[in-house]
Motif scaffolding. Structure first.
Motif, mmCIF file in Angstrom:
data_model
loop_
_atom_site.group_PDB
_atom_site.id
_atom_site.type_symbol
_atom_site.label_atom_id
_atom_site.label_comp_id
_atom_site.label_asym_id
_atom_site.label_seq_id
_atom_site.Cartn_x
_atom_site.Cartn_y
_atom_site.Cartn_z
ATOM 1 N N LYS A 1 52.083 42.957 39.020
ATOM 2 C CA LYS A 1 52.072 42.085 40.191
ATOM 3 C C LYS A 1 50.875 42.364 41.081
ATOM 4 O O LYS A 1 50.188 41.454 41.532
ATOM 5 C CB LYS A 1 53.376 42.274 40.978
ATOM 6 C CG LYS A 1 53.529 41.312 42.142
ATOM 7 C CD LYS A 1 54.888 41.460 42.807
ATOM 8 C CE LYS A 1 55.062 40.471 43.949
ATOM 9 N NZ LYS A 1 56.388 40.610 44.601
ATOM 10 N N SER A 2 50.616 43.647 41.333
ATOM 11 C CA SER A 2 49.495 43.988 42.217
ATOM 12 C C SER A 2 48.157 43.648 41.573
ATOM 13 O O SER A 2 47.211 43.244 42.248
ATOM 14 C CB SER A 2 49.542 45.474 42.570
ATOM 15 O OG SER A 2 49.240 46.281 41.449
ATOM 16 N N LEU A 3 48.070 43.793 40.254
ATOM 17 C CA LEU A 3 46.820 43.493 39.557
ATOM 18 C C LEU A 3 46.473 42.014 39.671
ATOM 19 O O LEU A 3 45.329 41.650 39.969
ATOM 20 C CB LEU A 3 46.941 43.898 38.084
ATOM 21 C CG LEU A 3 45.678 43.723 37.226
ATOM 22 C CD1 LEU A 3 44.492 44.439 37.854
ATOM 23 C CD2 LEU A 3 45.934 44.226 35.810
ATOM 24 N N SER A 4 47.459 41.154 39.467
ATOM 25 C CA SER A 4 47.217 39.718 39.581
ATOM 26 C C SER A 4 46.797 39.349 41.002
ATOM 27 O O SER A 4 45.861 38.570 41.208
ATOM 28 C CB SER A 4 48.488 38.953 39.202
ATOM 29 O OG SER A 4 48.286 37.559 39.324
ATOM 30 N N LYS A 5 47.460 39.949 41.991
ATOM 31 C CA LYS A 5 47.123 39.687 43.389
ATOM 32 C C LYS A 5 45.712 40.179 43.707
ATOM 33 O O LYS A 5 44.931 39.485 44.380
ATOM 34 C CB LYS A 5 48.136 40.381 44.300
ATOM 35 C CG LYS A 5 47.879 40.175 45.783
ATOM 36 C CD LYS A 5 48.925 40.896 46.622
ATOM 37 C CE LYS A 5 48.642 40.755 48.111
ATOM 38 N NZ LYS A 5 49.642 41.482 48.933
ATOM 39 N N ASP A 6 45.376 41.367 43.211
ATOM 40 C CA ASP A 6 44.045 41.934 43.473
ATOM 41 C C ASP A 6 42.948 41.107 42.806
ATOM 42 O O ASP A 6 41.845 40.972 43.355
ATOM 43 C CB ASP A 6 43.982 43.376 42.973
ATOM 44 C CG ASP A 6 44.832 44.322 43.820
ATOM 45 O OD1 ASP A 6 45.219 43.928 44.936
ATOM 46 O OD2 ASP A 6 45.124 45.448 43.351
ATOM 47 N N LEU A 7 43.225 40.569 41.613
ATOM 48 C CA LEU A 7 42.242 39.727 40.932
ATOM 49 C C LEU A 7 41.937 38.472 41.744
ATOM 50 O O LEU A 7 40.774 38.083 41.897
ATOM 51 C CB LEU A 7 42.757 39.329 39.549
ATOM 52 C CG LEU A 7 42.706 40.414 38.465
ATOM 53 C CD1 LEU A 7 43.555 40.006 37.277
ATOM 54 C CD2 LEU A 7 41.269 40.688 38.028
ATOM 55 N N ARG A 8 42.979 37.855 42.277
ATOM 56 C CA ARG A 8 42.763 36.645 43.087
ATOM 57 C C ARG A 8 42.015 36.977 44.367
ATOM 58 O O ARG A 8 41.172 36.199 44.815
ATOM 59 C CB ARG A 8 44.106 35.973 43.392
ATOM 60 C CG ARG A 8 44.726 35.292 42.173
ATOM 61 C CD ARG A 8 45.887 34.382 42.577
ATOM 62 N NE ARG A 8 47.019 35.148 43.085
ATOM 63 C CZ ARG A 8 47.994 35.621 42.321
ATOM 64 N NH1 ARG A 8 47.967 35.425 41.002
ATOM 65 N NH2 ARG A 8 48.998 36.278 42.852
ATOM 66 N N GLN A 9 42.313 38.132 44.948
ATOM 67 C CA GLN A 9 41.639 38.529 46.182
ATOM 68 C C GLN A 9 40.158 38.817 45.940
ATOM 69 O O GLN A 9 39.293 38.400 46.723
ATOM 70 C CB GLN A 9 42.313 39.761 46.790
ATOM 71 C CG GLN A 9 41.693 40.212 48.111
ATOM 72 C CD GLN A 9 41.720 39.135 49.178
ATOM 73 O OE1 GLN A 9 42.780 38.589 49.482
ATOM 74 N NE2 GLN A 9 40.567 38.808 49.754
ATOM 75 N N VAL A 10 39.855 39.506 44.843
ATOM 76 C CA VAL A 10 38.450 39.834 44.582
ATOM 77 C C VAL A 10 37.666 38.567 44.238
ATOM 78 O O VAL A 10 36.475 38.451 44.571
ATOM 79 C CB VAL A 10 38.318 40.893 43.465
ATOM 80 C CG1 VAL A 10 38.442 40.281 42.063
ATOM 81 C CG2 VAL A 10 36.979 41.633 43.578
ATOM 82 N N ASN A 11 38.332 37.590 43.611
ATOM 83 C CA ASN A 11 37.676 36.312 43.344
ATOM 84 C C ASN A 11 37.324 35.619 44.657
ATOM 85 O O ASN A 11 36.235 35.052 44.820
ATOM 86 C CB ASN A 11 38.586 35.435 42.493
ATOM 87 C CG ASN A 11 37.832 34.301 41.829
ATOM 88 O OD1 ASN A 11 36.607 34.303 41.753
ATOM 89 N ND2 ASN A 11 38.560 33.315 41.340
#
Length: 485
Positions: free
Chosen positions: A94-104
């Protein structure tokens, strides 16, 4: 090695590593590929900035430093999506998906920092890949529709027609050319341009050279001659008082030449920057409103200009503005299609909307954003203001400090005119909202320009907040130095 150049190359190397890693991820494939696609566009922009020397601008250094950190974070996250990668266990799904969207999102914001870092207006041209595409949009299918060639489309959309041009094949007959266009012989064009003399050369584009010509009846015209290997084409069925008119054409061995009306007063950029006579508010408002009318007309014809700027607005002998197309192509949208995605970027840094720079998204709202920037540049050009920052940043600063009225001479503007200038600034800020859905339509812009109703409240873009924090930090630093002295 220059620090800026070193940063660009370092970022490019990390970008390549991200794209390679994204091809082998085992989870969050969609998020990773979105990052890779955005980075692909980012590296093209950075390469262009380096090649033009813009990367060495002082305002770019902090942005490049922040971007390096963001890219390193993106690489770490994408690698974590590889099943056998050793760092994958550090992230929950869950955190990885959220972090990917944030870094994008962070990458997008860094790109905005780059695009709006200075007040410079420099055209960006990125290399593209073109695929087969669709036919002429229904909204432009007329009795002369046979003159359109089969179009090329870019990217995944099948709803884009990339040509508002007539392009003749060798040996073809021009029987379908609209009757209002005059066919000139090559000898007539030679005489009109004094055999394409240097004295008649008035400009150059990426696809053509531009000459001033005089026809036998004394009419002054502009003649676009293609460079070797380029078919420049010319607009079809675009006739409006605020759009530069095509008068005729000539078939040459190099390709078709285009004859357009001549604008004796030059461009809006030349008038603002080079004319000794200062534009008053009635003249400025007349020009602004005329541009909006021309843009509204183009949109009724399903045309997106995609490079609206001061240099592409010509002024006729009666001070009427006319929109000019500086490149061969205009974008056409099918009825019912609100946006398309393209890998191409031919636009002007600082004038193009964020969604175009970061993701190649083109819509009718793209030109609304560019109109807002053009409006701001026209306003501070009228006031002969010297800017060392992007006009959107400038406008937010003077708006929040309530200094707009102080910037215009009360001897040249009365109270009612200053009120209209303030309103014009607010309209420009609405046009330059970061989200296309937050921008008004060009029809709504015309109503705002002509009306007195209360305007919606614009949202302050995040990149201007960054500039405000940087300015506050610099001011605090200077105050500390003053105390130490």
């Amino acid at each position: 090695m220059d620090i800026a150049v070193g940063s660009v190359r370092q970022i490019t190397q990390v970008a390549m590593a991200i794209k390679v890693a994204a091809d082998t991820v085992q989870k969050n494939k969609s998020d990773c590929r979105k990052i890779a696609a955005r980075i692909n566009r980012l590296t093209a922009v950075l390469s262009w900035l380096e090649s033009t020397g813009m990367a060495r601008h002082p305002a770019m250094s902090a942005m490049l430093e922040e971007l390096e950190g963001t890219m390193d974070q993106a690489l770490t996250l994408v690698k974590a999506c590889q099943e056998k990668n050793g760092i994958a266990h550090l992230f929950s799904a869950k955190s990885l998906s959220k972090d990917l969207r944030q870094v994008n999102q962070d990458i997008s914001e860094r790109m905005m920092d780059a695009m709006f870092a200075t007040s410079a207006q420099v055209t960006i041209t990125l290399v593209t890949q073109i695929q087969e595409g669709a036919l002429v949009p229904a909204c432009l299918q007329t009795q002369d529709a046979g003159i359109f060639e089969r179009s090329t489309a870019i990217g995944p959309s099948e709803c884009i027609n990339y040509c508002v041009e007539i392009v003749f094949e060798e040996g073809s007959e021009d029987v379908n050319v609209p009757s209002y266009l005059t066919k000139f012989s090559f000898s007539e064009i030679e005489v009109a341009t004094n055999n394409f003399s240097e004295q008649n050369l008035i400009g150059e584009g990426s696809l053509f050279t531009i000459y001033k010509g005089v026809l036998p009846d004394g009419c002054e015209v502009v003649i676009k001659r293609p460079r070797a290997g380029c078919d420049i084409g010319f607009p079809v069925q675009l006739q409006h008082e605020n759009v530069v008119a095509t008068l005729g054409y000539c078939l040459d061995g190099l390709g078709e030449m285009v004859v357009e009306e001549y604008m004796p007063n030059g461009t809006l950029s030349e008038i603002i920057k080079g004319s000794p006579r200062r534009l008053d508010w009635p003249s400025t408002f007349h020009i602004i409103r005329g541009i909006a009318h021309g843009l509204a007309y183009l949109q009724t014809m399903c045309v997106v200009h995609s490079d609206l700027k001061l240099d592409n607005i010509f002024i006729d002998s009666r001070m009427n503005p006319k929109i000019f197309s500086s490149e061969r192509f205009k974008i056409l949208l099918e009825q019912g299609v609100t946006e398309i995605v393209t890998e191409e970027s031919v636009s002007t840094m600082g004038n193009a909307p964020p969604e175009y720079i970061t993701d190649g998204i083109i819509s009718m709202k793209s030109d609304v954003f560019s109109f807002g920037v053009l409006l701001l540049r026209t306003l501070f050009g009228m006031g002969r203001l010297e800017l060392d920052q992007h006009p959107i940043v400038w406008a937010w600063e003077v708006k929040e400090a309530q200094r707009i009225k102080d910037l215009f001479n009360s001897s040249s503007c009365d109270e009612s005119e200053i009120t209209e200038i303030v309103r014009g600034t607010d309209i420009a800020l609405l046009c330059t909202q970061m989200e296309p859905s937050d921008r008004p339509s060009i029809t709504d812009v015309l109503k705002m320009l002509n009306g007195k109703e209360k305007l919606p409240v614009p949202k302050r873009p995040r990149f201007t907040e960054n500039k405000r924090r940087e300015a506050a930090a610099e001011e605090e630093k200077q105050e500390e130095h003053a105390v130490l002295r």
